[in-house]
Design an enzyme around this catalytic site. Structure first.
Site, PDB file in Angstrom:
ATOM      1  N   HIS A   1      34.187 -11.741  21.329  1.00 57.69           N
ATOM      2  CA  HIS A   1      35.278 -10.148  21.182  1.00 57.69           C
ATOM      3  C   HIS A   1      35.969 -10.237  22.480  1.00 57.69           C
ATOM      4  O   HIS A   1      35.606 -10.730  23.384  1.00 57.69           O
ATOM      5  CB  HIS A   1      33.630  -9.632  20.982  1.00 57.69           C
ATOM      6  CG  HIS A   1      32.152  -9.472  20.250  1.00 57.69           C
ATOM      7  ND1 HIS A   1      31.446 -10.734  20.084  1.00 57.69           N
ATOM      8  CD2 HIS A   1      32.410  -8.510  19.223  1.00 57.69           C
ATOM      9  CE1 HIS A   1      30.701 -10.782  19.445  1.00 57.69           C
ATOM     10  NE2 HIS A   1      31.493  -9.884  18.444  1.00 57.69           N
TER      11      HIS A   1
ATOM     12  N   ASP B   1      34.131  -9.815  25.352  1.00 59.03           N
ATOM     13  CA  ASP B   1      33.943 -10.814  25.816  1.00 59.03           C
ATOM     14  C   ASP B   1      34.036 -11.542  27.166  1.00 59.03           C
ATOM     15  O   ASP B   1      33.616 -12.282  28.362  1.00 59.03           O
ATOM     16  CB  ASP B   1      32.674 -11.901  24.784  1.00 59.03           C
ATOM     17  CG  ASP B   1      32.188 -11.568  23.872  1.00 59.03           C
ATOM     18  OD1 ASP B   1      31.364 -10.794  24.291  1.00 59.03           O
ATOM     19  OD2 ASP B   1      32.355 -12.633  22.846  1.00 59.03           O
TER      20      ASP B   1
ATOM     21  N   ASP C   1      29.401 -18.238  10.224  1.00 59.99           N
ATOM     22  CA  ASP C   1      28.759 -18.000  11.165  1.00 59.99           C
ATOM     23  C   ASP C   1      27.096 -18.995  11.005  1.00 59.99           C
ATOM     24  O   ASP C   1      26.357 -18.556  10.102  1.00 59.99           O
ATOM     25  CB  ASP C   1      28.361 -17.038  11.808  1.00 59.99           C
ATOM     26  CG  ASP C   1      29.780 -15.722  12.235  1.00 59.99           C
ATOM     27  OD1 ASP C   1      30.536 -16.631  12.132  1.00 59.99           O
ATOM     28  OD2 ASP C   1      29.219 -14.714  12.992  1.00 59.99           O
TER      29      ASP C   1
ATOM     30  N   ASP D   1      17.401 -11.142  13.858  1.00 59.29           N
ATOM     31  CA  ASP D   1      18.058 -11.197  14.007  1.00 59.29           C
ATOM     32  C   ASP D   1      17.934 -12.952  15.313  1.00 59.29           C
ATOM     33  O   ASP D   1      18.716 -12.298  15.997  1.00 59.29           O
ATOM     34  CB  ASP D   1      20.017 -11.156  14.118  1.00 59.29           C
ATOM     35  CG  ASP D   1      20.895 -11.870  13.493  1.00 59.29           C
ATOM     36  OD1 ASP D   1      21.422 -12.622  13.391  1.00 59.29           O
ATOM     37  OD2 ASP D   1      21.828 -11.310  13.556  1.00 59.29           O
TER      38      ASP D   1
END
Ligand code: XUL
Ligand code: CO
Length: 440
Positions: free
Chosen positions: A102, A105, A297, A308
């Site tokens: 991202h 990040d 993913d 999650d």
């Protein structure tokens, strides 16, 4: 040069199934040929920058616990540069060809849009240099449109056009960063939505806002020369209670409704599939049947938890079915297998990051060998062909191709009499699958 992973002196090597060395591959042999391609080309592993280098171990009950050496510096940009150095050291030592990020990040949010943009540009220049030096590539980029407080009521689906515009800016810059770094994909994942309560939400409008944003993103990217693929990553909930891209089928419907199918494929995540009360295998099948399975993913959830957990994968049956699905559709052109997995809160040591990824890579390498055999010998293909054979000719074919009517079918049904019951033979086929998994 400073080393962040001194415990791993050499790149992780393939030592074969009998090795007891935890820092060696037992099955993953990047240059080994399987079905005409190397393991590396089939699997296209990618490291998720956010979990692996920015993860802190925080959860809703407590803050960060990891003390990462790359997370110490005199300011946010210094930390971002150190993190990038650590990341590339990790990619090279692990021997993975790709990574995903991202925008936030890799580079910190600045005091203004322009300042954030400058931060990102500076880090992208460094990433570009490190990519050239190491040969590691960007699989896909994305924008973090869920962490900053301004996105509390959503990004593209936010009721305030000023927030929508901030999201547009972030997407524009993240797309250009992806192009600069030659990423082959760009991901959208819902996260936070405007919708939290029906009392204050216009569902129809929010979906239209989302579609408008996606159209503008495609337009801008293509104008800048992006030849890669856009992906939507479905997830039913968390952090929002209701996310618009609930699952593969819902998302395909959305893309079709808003005329976005030409530029988009799906990025299917294992743990999102289970949150949607499907299996990973089911979601992969739905996406692949539509010709839209673009990237994966490959984490796993905990069946006893409703959130999650993003754990490293360890289920051989699921991994085998995943690769069988990929072999059947001829692989992944734009996407790859991105881990999107994190070590547990209690796994403090940097070496735990190696253990998680090595286990996942070995699992998928082993699964590839099994799936390859299953695909070459075709016991399941034969069973499916036999089951639907009636639709290949005669009245079955006429029905499928729109060349008959209810009345003609009724007449034919009467002539045929009561059809004999045909077993689906699920148990037999489950045994066949198990034989490949455990005996071959
Ligand atoms: C969230 C998730 C994201 C996406 C990218 O559950 O999976 O990290 O993969 O935004
Ligand atoms: Co994900």
């Amino acid at each position: 040069m400073h080393t962040y992973f001194p415990e791993v002196r050499n790149p992780i090597a393939h030592e074969g199934p009998d090795t007891k060395n935890p820092l060696a591959f037992r099955h993953y042999h990047p240059k080994r040929k399987v079905a005409g391609k190397t393991m590396e080309e089939h699997l296209r592993f990618a490291i998720a920058y956010w979990h692996t280098f920015k993860g802190t171990g925080a959860d809703p009950f407590g803050g960060g616990v990891y003390d990462r050496p790359w997370n110490r510096g005199h300011d946010a940009m210094d930390i971002a540069e150190k993190t990038l150095d650590a990341a590339f050291e990790f990619f090279v030592k692990l021997g993975v060809p790709y990574y995903c990020f991202h925008d936030r990040d890799i580079a910190p949010e600045g005091v203004s849009l322009a300042d954030s943009g400058r931060n990102l540009e500076r880090i992208v220049r460094k990433a570009s240099r490190l990519q050239k030096e190491t040969g590691v590539k960007l699989l896909w980029g994305t924008a973090n449109l869920f962490s900053h407080p301004r996105y509390a009521n959503g990004a593209a689906t936010n009721p305030d056009p000023r927030v929508f515009a901030h999201a547009a800016s972030q997407i524009r810059r993240a797309i250009e960063a992806t192009i600069e770094l030659r990423g082959s994909g760009y991901v959208f994942w819902g996260g936070r939505e405007g919708y939290s309560s029906l009392l204050n939400t216009d569902l129809k409008q929010e979906r239209e806002q989302l579609a408008a944003m996606l159209h503008m993103a495609v337009h801008h990217a293509r104008k800048c020369g992006f030849k890669g693929m856009f992906f939507i990553e479905p997830k039913p909930r968390e952090p929002s209670t209701h996310q618009y891209d609930f699952d593969a089928a819902t998302t395909l419907g959305f893309l079709r409704e808003f005329n976005l199918l030409d530029d988009f494929m799906l990025n299917i995540e294992a743990n999102h599939a289970t949150l949607a009360t499907h299996s990973f295998e089911h979601e992969l099948a739905v996406a692949s049947a539509a010709g839209k399975l673009g990237s994966l993913d490959i984490n796993r959830g905990d069946p006893s938890c409703g959130w999650d957990t993003d754990q490293f994968p360890n289920d051989l049956a699921s991994a085998t079915w995943t690769l069988y699905t990929l072999l059947r559709q001829g692989g992944l052109k734009y996407g790859g297998l991105n881990f999107d997995a994190k070590v547990r809160r209690g796994s403090f040591d940097t070496i735990d990051l190696f253990h998680g990824h090595i286990g996942g890579m070995d699992l998928y390498a082993r699964a590839l060998l099994i799936a390859d055999r299953l695909w070459r010998e075709k016991p399941l293909v034969h069973a499916i062909n036999k089951r639907y054979a009636g639709f290949r000719s005669g009245m079955g074919k006429k029905a499928l191709t729109g060349k008959t009517s209810l009345l003609e079918l009724e007449k034919w049904a009467a002539q045929q009499g009561e059809p004999p019951l045909a077993s689906g033979q699920q148990e037999l086929l489950e045994n066949t699958f198990s034989r490949y998994l455990y005996d071959v």
